[in-house]
Design an enzyme around this catalytic site. Structure first.
Site, mmCIF file in Angstrom:
data_model
loop_
_atom_site.group_PDB
_atom_site.id
_atom_site.type_symbol
_atom_site.label_atom_id
_atom_site.label_comp_id
_atom_site.label_asym_id
_atom_site.label_seq_id
_atom_site.Cartn_x
_atom_site.Cartn_y
_atom_site.Cartn_z
ATOM 1 C CE LYS A 55 -3.729 -2.411 2.349
ATOM 2 N NZ LYS A 55 -4.274 -2.819 3.660
ATOM 3 C CD GLN A 99 -3.013 -4.536 7.008
ATOM 4 O OE1 GLN A 99 -2.865 -3.598 6.244
ATOM 5 N NE2 GLN A 99 -3.809 -5.553 6.738
ATOM 6 C CG ASP A 122 -9.252 0.791 5.936
ATOM 7 O OD1 ASP A 122 -9.172 0.511 4.726
ATOM 8 O OD2 ASP A 122 -8.460 0.368 6.798
#
Ligand code: NDP
Length: 300
Positions: A55, A99, A122
């Site tokens: 990412k 994460q 997110d």
């Protein structure tokens, strides 16, 4: 009937990445600072390390700044919250990605709640979940939306054009995939049915779907005769099954060979929804930067 047209998520995601890269260049060229994505990894889980690294690498490839915070597995909840507070306060950071999963001693909900909703790329913060849950039909998505569901609707819009009035059945009701997919389809004026493990006669409901989105994590669970001829079928599932040579391969939640004979459109696994997630993360980061600068929402 001809076989289903395969929806090439890999190609679409590559195109989206390029459009995000162009959007970043445009934004920076207009005097804006580089959009910044911060990734936070607690512990040394190898798969998580790979995800986080890819990412960050992609963000840099697209002209953004990447801030990687790697914390030891024994990091306390307080220490992690302090890192989040620091990133919230840093104007160079537009997106914060923690994460998951976090180590068991850390309360994930508390950590996600601590992220500034404007930087929640997110789309998991309750404020953003609430915004998606109460969005007016067709209104702009001017807040972060969960990446995989956003990718699902981008692929559908690209394949079908207008979705309004379609019967959409979503199989799975997780906060990560099923629910936000359903909300996004509702925003696009679909008539949405959400199904789950307690649904009665799931095959009959699926057969009514013009659009069938399956996100359950069960190998080839949805069979060809559950699919309405010509339907658009989006298979979100990722299941790893062992092969005879001792290795493994990925399969979806839909019996692909059967579905191909009935559906009008179908995503393969791999190469369907999978590549969309990280591309949409980049998209969300660019949008977050543009919002800070007071620029309007653009669909890239
Ligand atoms: P969850 O396990 O969180 O949720 C699964 C959902 O499926 C639940 O709502 C569950 O129902 C429902 N379900 C389970 N079994 C059945 C059944 N027999 N009939 C009907 N519904 C059922 O999974 P996620 O939503 O996180 O992920 C789903 C799949 O998507 C997984 O394979 C995952 O790997 C994949 N995925 C892919 C991504 C990508 O492409 N980038 C990203 C995220 C996920 P109930 O609520 O009743 O338990």
């Amino acid at each position: 009937m001809a076989d289903a047209k395969l929806i090439d998520g890999k190609a679409f995601a590559m195109g989206l990445r390029q459009r995000v890269g162009a959007g970043v260049a445009d934004y920076v060229g207009g005097g804006g600072p580089k959009p910044g994505l911060a990734t936070v990894l607690v512990g040394a889980d190898p798969a998580s390390q790979v995800y986080v690294r890819s990412k960050g690498k992609l963000a840099v490839e697209l002209g953004m700044a990447s801030f990687d915070r790697k914390l030891p597995a024994e990091t306390t909840e307080q220490e992690l919250l302090a890192v989040i507070a620091e990133l919230n306060a840093d104007p160079a950071v537009n997106g914060i990605l923690v994460q998951l999963p976090l180590p068991k001693h850390i309360d994930t909900a508390k950590v996600l709640l601590a992220i500034d909703p404007a930087k929640d790329v997110d789309g998991f913060h309750p404020v953003n979940v609430g915004r998606l849950g109460s969005i007016a039909p067709g209104a702009p998505l001017d807040f972060p939306v969960p990446c995989t569901p956003l990718g699902v609707t981008m692929l559908l819009q690209d394949a079908l054009g207008h979705l309004a009035g379609s019967n959409a059945v979503v199989v799975g009701r997780s906060n990560l995939v099923g629910r936000p997919v359903a909300q996004l389809l509702l925003r696009l004026d679909c008539t949405v049915t959400i199904t789950h493990s307690r649904t009665r006669d799931l095959p009959a409901l699926c057969r009514q779907a013009d659009i069938l989105v399956v996100a359950i994590g069960r190998t080839e669970f949805v069979r060809g005769d559950w699919i309405k001829p010509g339907a658009a079928v989006i298979d979100v599932g990722i299941n790893r099954i062992p092969t005879a040579d001792g290795k493994s391969r990925l399969v979806g939640d839909v019996a692909f060979a059967e579905a191909q004979k009935v559906a009008g459109y179908l995503t393969p696994v791999p190469g369907g929804v999978g590549p969309m997630t990280v591309a949409c993360l980049m998209y969300n980061t660019l949008q977050a930067a543009r919002r800070v600068a007071g620029l309007p929402y653009v669909a890239v």
